[in-house]
Every structure is written in structure tokens, then in C-alpha cells.
Design an enzyme around this catalytic site. Structure first.
Site, mmCIF file in Angstrom:
data_model
loop_
_atom_site.group_PDB
_atom_site.id
_atom_site.type_symbol
_atom_site.label_atom_id
_atom_site.label_comp_id
_atom_site.label_asym_id
_atom_site.label_seq_id
_atom_site.Cartn_x
_atom_site.Cartn_y
_atom_site.Cartn_z
ATOM 1 N N LYS A 80 51.854 28.601 52.716
ATOM 2 C CA LYS A 80 51.489 29.442 51.262
ATOM 3 C C LYS A 80 50.792 30.692 51.505
ATOM 4 C CE LYS A 80 51.414 25.162 48.694
ATOM 5 N NZ LYS A 80 50.621 24.276 47.701
ATOM 6 N N LYS A 94 62.833 22.280 52.469
ATOM 7 C CA LYS A 94 62.793 21.425 51.390
ATOM 8 C C LYS A 94 62.813 21.989 49.861
ATOM 9 C CE LYS A 94 57.916 22.016 50.622
ATOM 10 N NZ LYS A 94 56.589 21.321 50.313
ATOM 11 N N LYS A 112 59.138 24.262 44.383
ATOM 12 C CA LYS A 112 58.995 25.124 43.337
ATOM 13 C C LYS A 112 58.436 26.482 43.657
ATOM 14 C CE LYS A 112 55.009 22.241 42.425
ATOM 15 N NZ LYS A 112 54.762 21.108 41.679
HETATM 16 P P1 TYM Z 1 53.084 18.749 44.547
HETATM 17 O O1 TYM Z 1 52.562 18.904 43.121
HETATM 18 O O2 TYM Z 1 53.546 20.038 45.309
HETATM 19 O O3 TYM Z 1 54.237 17.462 44.611
HETATM 20 C C1 TYM Z 1 54.095 16.194 44.175
HETATM 21 C C2 TYM Z 1 54.915 15.461 45.030
HETATM 22 O O4 TYM Z 1 56.201 15.750 45.335
HETATM 23 C C3 TYM Z 1 56.919 15.522 46.500
HETATM 24 N N1 TYM Z 1 57.666 16.538 46.680
HETATM 25 C C4 TYM Z 1 58.499 16.335 47.455
HETATM 26 N N2 TYM Z 1 59.091 15.035 48.069
HETATM 27 C C5 TYM Z 1 60.415 14.922 48.577
HETATM 28 N N3 TYM Z 1 61.070 16.004 48.867
HETATM 29 C C6 TYM Z 1 60.488 17.133 48.286
HETATM 30 N N4 TYM Z 1 61.462 18.388 48.403
HETATM 31 C C7 TYM Z 1 59.462 17.593 47.715
HETATM 32 N N5 TYM Z 1 58.605 18.283 46.921
HETATM 33 C C8 TYM Z 1 57.572 17.826 46.469
HETATM 34 C C9 TYM Z 1 55.054 15.760 47.061
HETATM 35 O O5 TYM Z 1 55.171 15.396 48.564
HETATM 36 C C10 TYM Z 1 54.196 15.263 46.234
HETATM 37 O O6 TYM Z 1 53.902 13.783 46.682
HETATM 38 N N6 TYM Z 1 48.840 18.167 47.293
HETATM 39 C C11 TYM Z 1 49.748 17.587 46.318
HETATM 40 C C12 TYM Z 1 48.959 17.259 45.005
HETATM 41 C C13 TYM Z 1 47.998 16.257 45.222
HETATM 42 C C14 TYM Z 1 47.760 14.925 45.665
HETATM 43 C C15 TYM Z 1 46.267 14.703 45.609
HETATM 44 C C16 TYM Z 1 48.513 13.987 46.059
HETATM 45 C C17 TYM Z 1 46.504 16.578 44.886
HETATM 46 N N7 TYM Z 1 45.758 15.623 45.163
HETATM 47 C C18 TYM Z 1 45.955 13.420 45.960
HETATM 48 C C19 TYM Z 1 48.417 12.928 46.483
HETATM 49 C C20 TYM Z 1 46.981 12.458 46.446
HETATM 50 C C21 TYM Z 1 50.838 18.507 45.979
HETATM 51 O O7 TYM Z 1 50.608 19.755 45.913
HETATM 52 O O8 TYM Z 1 51.954 17.944 45.475
#
Ligand code: TYM
Length: 332
Positions: A112, A195, A198
């Protein structure tokens, strides 16, 4: 009942298919048999610059989407991270347990911060995974349903839990990632070895849940496919076709083997056309329901307030134990 917890960032106007198939669908399923805590990670969102008005809108849109896809506020605590101050408070304690080198090894920071260079990235982006560990450990969950890209953060979370437990006293449960192999990494329609993301994908590579269904259908029909013509699941050799089969199978409930058999002797165009229809049928009612929910902001803020109360009760109890064990004097 055993607990599950997970979070998602409110950093786009819509969730995308990677979010939904990789994680959110599992949230919906798991709420049946577990005690669920699901939150919108607005503290994490500000690790990169956000327009305040847009952030507020996207947070409510996130809540509406979660409810529209089947997260039931009567069963699950749905809340906004910033409304439960214990996340930031435990985050600080855990930062003090994390080695600088350990934080440096987190690959998402490298990805990032790659664009503007490390010097331009915020310190919050650097410590992001430690806040995530706090998010999780506060609730002592058994499982954390996420996509593959979060695995490393879950490993850090377990390391920090173990470190705290052995340095002080057993306080935290070591959570297990809950990652479904079949949908752990949904890929970009235009660049199927990366992957769907966004921040990194081009608009035509990403299917947004709230897009006009016609636009999503068009994106599916223009997805990049592979050389050859055979419809076969082979993520190494045929990443584009395999991704389409994965999405089809997840939405239609048909097995990959069944789909391969059904498309034997047929072309990529047939698969894309059919998948476009499956996608339209799926997103159309979802989108309507989300837009309806967004019309009633009082209901949404009410759900979030109740969620924050439920979450807060658990988080306060954990933080009280942590502060006591670390050696902080309790307020008299
Ligand atoms: P975030 O907001 O980027 O994404 C949310 C969830 O979507 C999953 N994801 C995917 N899974 C499969 N293929 C893809 N292309 C794909 N893109 C996104 C992510 O793995 C995620 O599960 N750091 C986390 C948010 C967070 C969090 C937490 C999650 C903050 N605190 C505590 C679990 C527990 C994040 O940025 O997800």
C-alpha cells in the site's frame, strides 16, 4: 456459543465481489451458529486520507449493505469501530508489545505504501495490523472469517495474543482464521493473476455489488479469458476462466465439476453470457434492498448504536483485564 468476529473498511461506495465471496458471505452463514460481531473499520480507513463527508456516507452504505446481504441485526452485533473506543486503547497496548521489525514484515504496508514511497505513508498505515489485532482480541473470538489477503494479519494477531498471555497472564484466545479455499482470492477480471481490489484494480476489473446490474453484466462479458478454448478449472494455466468458474459456482451453487461438464465443447462466450445473467439475478434484489435501507438513516444509526452497546460491553470487560494485568492503576 463460540464467537466470530470480522471487519470491513468503508473505503468505497460499494463492496465488491471479492469482499462478498471471500468474506461477507461467510459472515452471513456463521451468524447462525456463532455469537457474531461484525464491524465497519473506519479507524482503519483513515490510515489513508479520506474526505470526511464521503467517509460518513460510506460507513452508512456499508451498514446498509451488510443488512441487505443478510446480516441480521437481531442476531449479530453490527457496529462502527470508532464508536467502541477500546479498539484504539487496546491497540496502543499491543503496539508496545510489537517489535519494529515485526511490523515491518507485514506485506500489506509494503504494497500500500509502494506508490508514494514509504516516507509518504502514514504511521497509522504502518501500525494498521496491530490495530487489527486489537479489534480481534478484544472479543476473544474463535473464528475470524476473512479472505486470503488477511492471513498474515491473523498470524500477527495470534503472536501478539500469545506474547501478552505469556508475559502477563492468560487473557486472550488464539483466534483461527476462517478462510474458504474456493473463494479465498477472487481475482481481477482484467488481470486475473491479481486479486480483485478496490485500491489496485481498474474499474473494469472489479464487480461492484451496488453497480447498475447492466454495467456488471458488461464487465463479466468483457472479462479477460485465457488462450485456448476449453472451459476447465486450472488456476495456474487458465486463471481468467477459473475465476469466472469460481464466481459462477459460488453464486449458482453448482459444483465446478458440474459446470465443467455443462460447458464441455462450448466457448468462453457462453460461460460469460450465462455468468452475466447469474450476476444480474444476484445483484438486482441486493441493490434494491440496500437503497431502501439507505432511505431510513434513523434505522441504520439505531442498529449501529445497539451494536456498539453490545460490542462495548464485551470490549470494556477485556480492556479492564488488560489494564489491570499491565499494571495500570484503576480509577478509584
Ligand atoms: P477489506 O476491507 O480490505 O476487505 C474486507 C474483506 O474482504 C476480503 N477480500 C477478499 N477476499 C477474496 N478475494 C478478494 N479479491 C478480496 N478482497 C477483499 C478481505 O480479505 C476481508 O476479509 N484489514 C481488513 C479489515 C479489518 C479486519 C479487522 C478484518 C480491520 N480489522 C479485524 C478482520 C478482523 C481489511 O482491510 O479488509
Amino acid at each position: 456459543r463460540p464467537r466470530v468476529l470480522s471487519g470491513i473498511q468503508p473505503t468505497a461506495d460499494s463492496f465488491h465481489f471479492g469482499n462478498y465471496l471471500g468474506a461477507l458471505r461467510q459472515w452471513v452463514d456463521l451468524q447462525e451458529d456463532y455469537e457474531p460481531f461484525f464491524f465497519i473499520a473506519d479507524l482503519h480507513a483513515i490510515t489513508v486520507e479520506q474526505d470526511p463527508k464521503v467517509l460518513r456516507e460510506r460507513t452508512l452504505r456499508a451498514a446498509a449493505q451488510l443488512i441487505a446481504m443478510g446480516i441480521d441485526p437481531a442476531r449479530s452485533a453490527i457496529f462502527v469501530q470508532s464508536q467502541v473506543p477500546e479498539h484504539a486503547q487496546l491497540g496502543w497496548v499491543l503496539q508496545c508489545l510489537t517489535g519494529f521489525g515485526e511490523a515491518r514484515r507485514m506485506t500489506q504496508f509494503k504494497d500500500k505504501s509502494a506508490k508514494g514511497g514509504e516516507g509518504a505513508a502514514s504511521v497509522g498505515l504502518f501500525t494498521y495490523p496491530i490495530l487489527q489485532a486489537a479489534d480481534i482480541l478484544l472479543y476473544r473470538p474463535h473464528f475470524v472469517p476473512v479472505g486470503e489477503d488477511q492471513r498474515q494479519h491473523l498470524e500477527l494477531t495470534r503472536d501478539l495474543a500469545q506474547r501478552f498471555n505469556s508475559r502477563y497472564k492468560k487473557t486472550f484466545r488464539l483466534p483461527e482464521p476462517y478462510i474458504l479455499k474456493a473463494t479465498a482470492k477472487i481475482t481481477d477480471l482484467q488481470d486475473p493473476t491479481s486479486k480483485m481490489s478496490k485500491s489496485a484494480s481498474s474499474p473494469s476489473g472489479i464487480v461492484e455489488m451496488l453497480d447498475d446490474p447492466k454495467v456488471s453484466a458488461k464487465k463479466i462479458r468483457s472479462a479477460v479469458t485465457d488462450s485456448g478454448s476449453e472451459i476447465r478449472f486450472d488456476p495456474e494455466g487458465k486463471p481468467g476462466v477459473s475465476n469466472l468458474l469460481t464466481i459462477h459456482s459460488a453464486l449458482s451453487g453448482r459444483s465446478i465439476a458440474d459446470l465443467e461438464a455443462a460447458y464441455e465443447g462450448r466457448g468462453y462466450g457462453d460461460l460469460k453470457k450465462d455468468l452475466a445473467e447469474v450476476v444480474v439475478d444476484f445483484v438486482t434484489p441486493f441493490r434494491e434492498r440496500t437503497l431502501e435501507l439507505l432511505d431510513d438513516q434513523t434505522y441504520l444509526t439505531d442498529v449501529l448504536r445497539r451494536g456498539a452497546e453490545q460490542a462495548g460491553a464485551v470490549a470494556q470487560a477485556t480492556l479492564r483485564d488488560v489494564y489491570q494485568r499491565v499494571g495500570f492503576v484503576a480509577a478509584g
